[in-house]
Design a protein around this motif. Structure first.
Motif, PDB file in Angstrom:
ATOM      1  N   ARG A 113    -100.390  28.642  -5.280  1.00 38.34           N
ATOM      2  CA  ARG A 113    -100.998  27.601  -6.124  1.00 38.34           C
ATOM      3  C   ARG A 113    -101.462  26.392  -5.314  1.00 38.34           C
ATOM      4  N   LYS A 114    -100.588  25.920  -4.450  1.00 32.75           N
ATOM      5  CA  LYS A 114    -100.873  24.629  -3.824  1.00 32.75           C
ATOM      6  C   LYS A 114    -101.600  24.747  -2.496  1.00 32.75           C
TER       7      LYS A 114
ATOM      8  N   LYS B   8     -99.404  31.066 -12.792  1.00 34.81           N
ATOM      9  CA  LYS B   8     -98.800  29.917 -13.472  1.00 34.81           C
ATOM     10  C   LYS B   8     -97.311  29.823 -13.186  1.00 34.81           C
TER      11      LYS B   8
ATOM     12  N   THR C  23    -104.943  28.784  -8.627  1.00 34.95           N
ATOM     13  CA  THR C  23    -104.058  28.239  -9.659  1.00 34.95           C
ATOM     14  C   THR C  23    -103.971  29.131 -10.893  1.00 34.95           C
ATOM     15  N   GLY C  24    -104.613  30.287 -10.839  1.00 33.29           N
ATOM     16  CA  GLY C  24    -104.485  31.220 -11.967  1.00 33.29           C
ATOM     17  C   GLY C  24    -103.050  31.701 -12.140  1.00 33.29           C
TER      18      GLY C  24
END
Ligand code: FES
Ligand code: FES
Lengths: 162, 786
Positions: A30-31, A39, A36-37
Motif C-alpha cells: 500500500r505505502k 485494503k 492501494t487496492g
C-alpha cells in the motif's frame, strides 16, 4: 532497524523495495509500492480485506512479512483485470452484475479469495465457495449476492463462456 | 411557467406525476462499481499528500479516571516526532446534537471510558509515532467505574458527568390519550421486560482522516471518512475556532458506515489540530481497536412493556418504560431515546401511549446511531408481545398484525402522519411466499417459523441545530464540455446513493443515467446536504434533484419547441430526445417531431452559455405537533415484513437460521438492485445481533473483545437463504414515489428469529443475543420440568 533491499514480484513486475524485518506485506504494497487496492480492515488477520494471491494462494497480507515474499509471485486486485486492455476479469464483472459490491471495501479481498478458489478448483460446490470466503468479512451485502456472483462465474466457466 | 417549477410534496396536495419511468426503476450496477472491483477507487487512507506525516492517538487503559498529569517531554525528544497535543489543545466541547455537546477530541481532565483518547502525536512515520506514544507518561487517579445503567441511575454519589445527577443524560415522559384508563379497561393486558444488546456497526473500513492546514492562507482541508460532512464541518469550526468558510471537507469514498460514521471521529479533530500545530498534512488511520473504543454503537435498552387489547385483539394502549444505556458521552443519544418513544406508534394503530424513558451515562464507549436506531429495540419487544396476545385470542401472529396494521393516511396520536403504507401487502406477501400459515405451529420440535413486521422513518424533519434552512440542495449544470453534472453533498457510504441520484436526475432530464456525472461529498464543490442518516437521502435529495431538473427543462423546452415548431407545453423529453407529445410518431413510418437532447443543449448554449439550475428540499412541517412527539417525525415511512425459519440444534443449543423471506414497501424502488442489497445487509446485521454479536465490557469497564476476532459477526457461512421481495407501491409524497429501504428491513429480523425459536421449542426469549448457552439451558429446564 536495519533495512534490506528485497525484490517483490507483484502483478508480474519486480519492485525493489527497502524493508525492515518487521514490515508487513500489506503496508509495503500500500505505502511503498502505492497499490492501494489492497485494503486493511483490521491488521490482525480477521477480516480478509488485505487478501492477495501469493503463488496463486489467497493469503492475508497483514499477516505476512514483506521480507519473506522474495521470490514469490504476488497478485493484487490491480493485477486481475486484463493488463493491456483494462477489461475486467469475468469474476469482477460477475460481482458487478450481481450487485455483490456495495461500499467496495471488502471487494478486492473477496474477488481474490474467489479467484484463488476457482483457479485451483474450477467446479467448486456451494460449500466449497463458502469455505473459501468465510475468512472474508463483508458488512454491507449479506454475502448472498457475493455467493451468487461466484456461482455464476463458475457456471459460465463450465459452459466455456469465459 | 411557475407551474413547471412547482415541486409539491405538501401533504394532501400531491402533484400528479407520471409513473412511467425509464431510468427510475432500472437495475443499474453502481456507477463506481468498476473502480471498486479493480481497486482503483480511493478511500481516505489510500490518499497521500506531499509532506504528509502520521498521527497516532494514545488511549486510556482505564474506564473512569481523573487525569492528574500528562508528561510528553520525552516523546518530543524522539527523533522524527513533530508535535504532541492533549486535551489542553481542544478545550471546547463538541457534539452532533449541539445543545448536549460534551465530547472532546482528547480527554479534558477526566476519562470516562476505556480507550478514550488522552494525547496524540504527529511523527514522520507510524512506527515513530507509536514509539512516541510509549514515552508519554500519564498519571491517572483511577475511579470506580459503572457499566450497568440500572446501577448508574442509583449512584448519585458517583457522577460520570458532574452536572448530571444520578447519571441521567436525558429523560422524558410522553403521554398520548389516556393509557392508564385504557389499560384498566382492556380485555387483556400483557406485561413483560426485554433487554436489547450492545452491538456495533463493524464496517470494514476503519476511520481515517487527513488534515492539511495551510499556514499561509489559514485554511484547513480535511479528508475524512464521514457520513455527515456538514455536521463535522460545523463542529470542526467550533473546536478549532475557525470560520466554516476557512474549512473544506472532502469525503473520498466510504467503506461502510451504518451510522458509525455519523459523528465526527476524533481522528478528524486530532489530525486537524496537529496539522495546524506543525504546518504539515497529518494522516491518522484508526486501528481496529480505535474503532471499537470510539464506536458509537447501538444503545442497549432495558425495556418494560405493558400492552393492552380489547376483546377482538385490537391494541388499546402501550405503556413503554425504557432505561437506555448511553455510555460515556451524549452523541446521538437524545435523538435515539425519543426515536424509541416514537417507534411505538407505527406500524400498528395504538390509540393510547405512554412513554417514560431515561438515557443513562455509564463508563463504556458512547452509544449512538446504528442502522435502524431507536426502532430495533422496541420492535424486538412489541412484535413478540403481539405474538403472545395472538395466542391468547386464538389467532395467528399474522392475523393479529394484520388486524392492527396502519394504512395510508393514518395519523397517530403523536401526530406522526403516514402518507402511504403498503404494510399489509408486505405481511401478505411474506406469509404467502414462505407458506407461513401451513407451517406455523405445525413443524416438528426443534424447527420453527416466525413472522415479524417493521417500519422506519424516511427522512427527518429537523436539523440538529434547529434551523429553517433547506436540508439539501442539488445543482444541475448542463454544458457541452461535461454534459450533465449533478452537484450534491449527499454521502454515499456504500448504499449506492450516487447512482440513485444520477438515476433520478436522468429520469427528469430525459437522458441516460450513465451520462450523468455526480459530484458529491465535498463542502467546497458540491452543494449543501445535512448528511447520511435517518434514511433521508433518496427522499430529500430526490426532491431537490427533481426540482433542479425541472428548472433545467423549463429552460430547454422552449428552445426545443422552437426547433420543432410546436408549442412549449407540448414538449416532453425522454431517452435523449425532446419531442412533441402529439406528433412524436410521424405517419407512415416517417419520423415525427423530435430533436436530440444534445442538439437542443447546443442551441441553448450558443446564446446563453452553460445552464445551471438548483433545487432544494425542506421537509414539510405538520401542524399541531405536541411536545416531545416531534422526534422521529418524518415526511414518510418505509415498511417491511419478514418470516424467519430456524432449526435449533437440540444437543448444542445452536440456532441455525435456514431462510428469511422478506417483503418491503419502499414505495417505487429507484434501483431495485440496490434495494435488494440494502435488505440483505439489514438482515445480516439483524441476524448477528439476534444470535451472537455483543460488545463485552468487564465490570471495571475494560473492553473485552475489541477486535473482529472476538466480536463475532456473520460470515458467509452464517447467512441463510434470503428471498427479498419488493411489493408494488408508490408513495405520492415521495420523489418518483420512492422512499426508505436501508433501515426498515433490519427491524423485523430479530423478532422474527426469536419468534421462530419460540415456535421451535416453545420458549420465548426476551434477551439478546440468543446464544447456544441460553437456548440449551432453556431446553434442559424444559426437560427437567416434564
Ligand atoms: S487487514 Fe488483514 S485480515 Fe483484516
Ligand atoms: S461491500 Fe462493504 S464491506 Fe463488503
Amino acid at each position: 532497524m536495519k533495512k534490506k533491499i528485497v525484490k517483490l514480484d507483484i502483478n508480474n513486475h519486480v519492485y525493489e523495495v527497502l524493508v525492515s524485518a518487521t514490515d508487513l506485506l500489506v503496508d509495503v504494497i500500500r505505502k511503498q509500492i502505492g497499490l492501494t487496492g489492497t485494503k486493511k480492515g483490521c491488521g490482525q488477520g480477521d477480516c480478509g480485506a488485505c487478501t492477495v494471491l501469493v503463488d496463486g494462494e489467497a493469503q492475508l497480507s497483514c499477516l505476512m512479512l514483506a521480507i519473506a515474499c522474495e521470490g514469490k509471485k504476488i497478485t493484487t486486485i490491480e493485477g486481475i483485470a486484463n493488463q493491456e486492455t483494462g477489461e475486467l476479469h469475468p469474476l469482477q464483472q460477475a460481482f458487478l452484475d450481481h450487485g455483490a459490491v456495495q461500499c467496495g471495501f471488502c471487494t478486492p479481498g473477496m474477488v481474490l479469495s474467489s479467484k484463488a478458489l476457482v483457479d485451483n478448483n474450477p467446479t467448486p460446490t456451494e460449500e466449497e465457495i463458502k469455505h473459501a470466503l468465510e475468512g472474508n468479512l463483508c458488512r454491507c451485502t449479506g454475502y448472498v449476492l457475493i455467493l451468487e456472483a461466484v456461482e455464476s462465474y463458475v457456471d459460465s466457466l463450465a459452459k466455456g463462456e469465459v | 411557467m411557475t407551474k413547471l417549477y412547482e415541486v409539491s410534496n405538501k401533504y394532501n396536495n400531491y402533484k400528479e406525476y407520471t409513473r412511467e419511468f425509464t431510468e427510475v426503476g432500472r437495475n443499474i450496477p453502481r456507477l463506481d462499481g468498476p473502480a471498486k472491483v479493480t481497486g482503483k477507487v480511493q478511500y481516505t487512507d489510500d490518499l497521500v499528500l506531499p509532506r504528509m506525516v502520521y498521527g497516532k492517538i494514545l488511549r486510556s487503559p482505564h474506564a473512569h479516571a481523573n487525569i492528574k498529569s500528562i508528561d510528553y517531554s520525552e516523546a518530543l525528544k524522539l527523533d522524527g516526532v513533530l508535535g504532541v497535543i492533549t486535551g489542553e489543545d481542544c478545550p471546547i466541547a463538541y457534539g452532533i446534537v449541539p445543545h448536549n455537546a460534551n465530547e472532546h477530541a482528547l480527554a479534558v481532565g477526566k476519562v470516562r471510558n476505556w480507550g478514550e483518547g488522552v494525547a496524540a502525536v504527529a511523527a514522520i512515520d507510524e512506527a515513530t509515532a507509536e514509539k512516541a506514544l510509549e514515552l508519554i507518561k500519564v498519571e491517572y487517579e483511577v475511579l470506580e467505574a459503572i457499566v450497568d445503567p440500572r446501577e448508574a441511575v442509583k449512584r448519585d454519589d458517583l457522577r460520570i458527568h458532574e452536572d448530571h445527577p444520578n447519571n441521567i443524560a436525558y429523560e422524558g415522559v410522553q403521554v398520548y390519550g389516556d393509557p392508564d384508563k385504557a389499560l384498566a379497561e382492556s380485555d387483556y393486558v400483557i406485561e413483560k421486560e426485554f433487554y436489547s444488546s450492545y452491538v456495533t456497526h463493524a464496517f470494514i473500513e476503519p476511520q481515517a482522516a487527513i488534515a492539511d492546514f495551510d499556514p499561509n492562507t489559514g485554511k484547513l482541508h480535511l479528508y475524512a471518512t464521514c457520513q455527515v460532512p456538514h455536521y463535522t464541518h460545523q463542529q470542526l469550526a467550533k473546536v478549532l475556532e475557525m470560520p466554516m468558510n476557512k474549512i473544506r471537507i472532502t469525503v473520498p469514498l466510504i467503506g461502510g458506515g451504518f451510522g458509525g460514521k455519523g459523528v465526527a471521529s476524533q481522528a478528524d479533530f486530532c489530525s486537524a489540530l496537529l496539522s495546524r500545530k506543525i504546518g504539515r498534512p497529518v494522516k491518522i488511520t484508526y486501528e481496529r481497536s480505535d474503532v471499537f473504543a470510539t464506536n458509537n454503537g447501538r444503545h442497549p435498552c432495558y425495556m418494560k412493556f405493558k400492552m393492552g387489547f380489547d376483546k377482538n385483539g385490537k391494541i388499546t394502549a402501550v405503556d413503554f418504560n425504557n432505561l437506555m444505556d448511553g455510555g460515556a458521552y451524549s452523541g446521538w443519544g437524545i435523538v435515539v431515546l425519543f426515536y424509541t418513544a416514537s417507534m411505538v406508534h407505527i406500524p400498528y394503530a395504538v390509540p393510547n401511549v405512554k412513554f417514560d424513558g431515561k438515557r443513562i451515562f455509564t463508563n463504556k464507549p458512547t452509544c449512538g446511531a446504528q442502522r435502524g436506531l431507536g426502532g430495533v429495540q422496541p420492535r424486538f419487544a412489541m412484535e413478540q408481545l403481539l405474538d403472545e396476545a395472538a395466542e391468547h385470542f386464538g389467532m395467528t401472529p399474522y392475523e393479529i398484525k394484520k388486524l392492527n396494521a396502519v394504512e395510508s393516511g393514518y395519523t397517530a396520536k403523536s401526530m406522526m402522519y403516514v402518507p402511504h403504507s403498503e404494510y399489509k401487502k408486505c405481511l401478505d406477501e411474506v406469509v404467502e411466499k414462505s407458506e407461513y400459515m401451513n407451517k406455523i405451529g405445525k413443524l416438528p420440535y426443534g424447527k420453527g417459523i416466525g413472522l415479524s413486521g417493521g417500519y422506519y422513518i424516511s427522512g427527518t424533519s429537523y436539523t440538529l441545530y434547529l434551523s429553517y434552512k433547506p436540508h439539501t440542495v442539488a445543482t444541475i449544470k448542463i454544458d457541452d464540455e461535461n454534459g450533465v453534472t449533478l452537484y450534491c453533498g449527499a454521502t454515499d457510504i456504500g448504499q449506492g446513493v450516487d447512482t440513485v441520484m444520477a438515476q433520478m436526475a436522468a429520469e427528469t432530464l430525459g437522458v441516460k443515467t450513465e451520462d450523468v456525472k455526480v459530484v458529491p461529498r465535498d463542502t467546497q464543490i458540491s452543494t449543501f446536504d445535512l448528511g447520511t442518516f435517518a434514511s433521508r437521502l433518496t427522499f430529500a435529495t430526490g426532491w431537490a434533484i427533481r426540482q433542479a431538473a425541472e428548472k433545467v427543462n423549463a429552460e430547454l423546452f422552449p428552445v426545443a419547441a422552437s426547433m420543432l415548431r410546436c408549442r412549449g407545453d407540448e414538449i416532453a423529453v425522454k431517452d435523449g430526445y425532446f419531442y412533441s407529445i402529439y406528433e412524436r410518431h410521424g405517419r407512415h413510418g416517417k419520423k415525427g417531431k423530435e430533436v436530440a437532447w444534445a442538439e437542443v443543449v447546443d442551441v441553448y448554449m450558443q446564446s446563453n452559455g452553460p445552464l445551471s439550475c438548483s433545487g432544494q428540499f425542506t421537509p414539510p412541517r405538520r401542524k399541531g405537533i405536541q411536545q416531545g412527539g416531534n422526534i422521529g417525525h418524518s415526511p414518510t415511512f418505509g415498511f417491511s415484513a419478514q418470516v424467519a425459519e430456524v432449526d435449533v440444534d437440540l444437543d448444542t443449543g445452536k440456532i441455525n437460521v435456514v431462510k428469511i423471506t422478506e417483503a418491503g414497501d419502499c414505495g417505487q424502488p429507484i434501483n431495485p438492485m440496490s434495494v435488494e442489497g440494502q435488505v440483505h445487509g439489514s438482515i445480516q446485521m439483524g441476524l448477528g445481533q439476534a444470535l451472537y454479536e455483543e460488545m463485552q465490557i468487564a465490570p471495571d469497564g475494560r473492553f473485552l473483545n475489541p477486535s473482529l476476532h472476538d466480536y463475532k459477526m456473520p460470515t458467509i457461512r452464517d447467512m441463510p437463504k434470503v428471498d427479498a421481495n419488493i411489493v408494488e407501491a408508490y408513495d405520492p409524497s415521495a420523489p418518483y414515489g420512492g422512499k426508505e429501504s436501508g433501515e426498515g428491513p433490519i427491524q423485523p429480523t430479530i423478532p422474527a428469529i426469536f419468534s421462530a425459536v419460540y415456535d421451535a421449542i416453545g420458549v420465548r426469549f426476551t434477551e439478546m443475543p440468543l446464544t447456544p448457552e441460553k437456548v440449551l439451558n432453556a431446553i434442559k429446564a424444559q426437560k427437567a420440568s416434564k
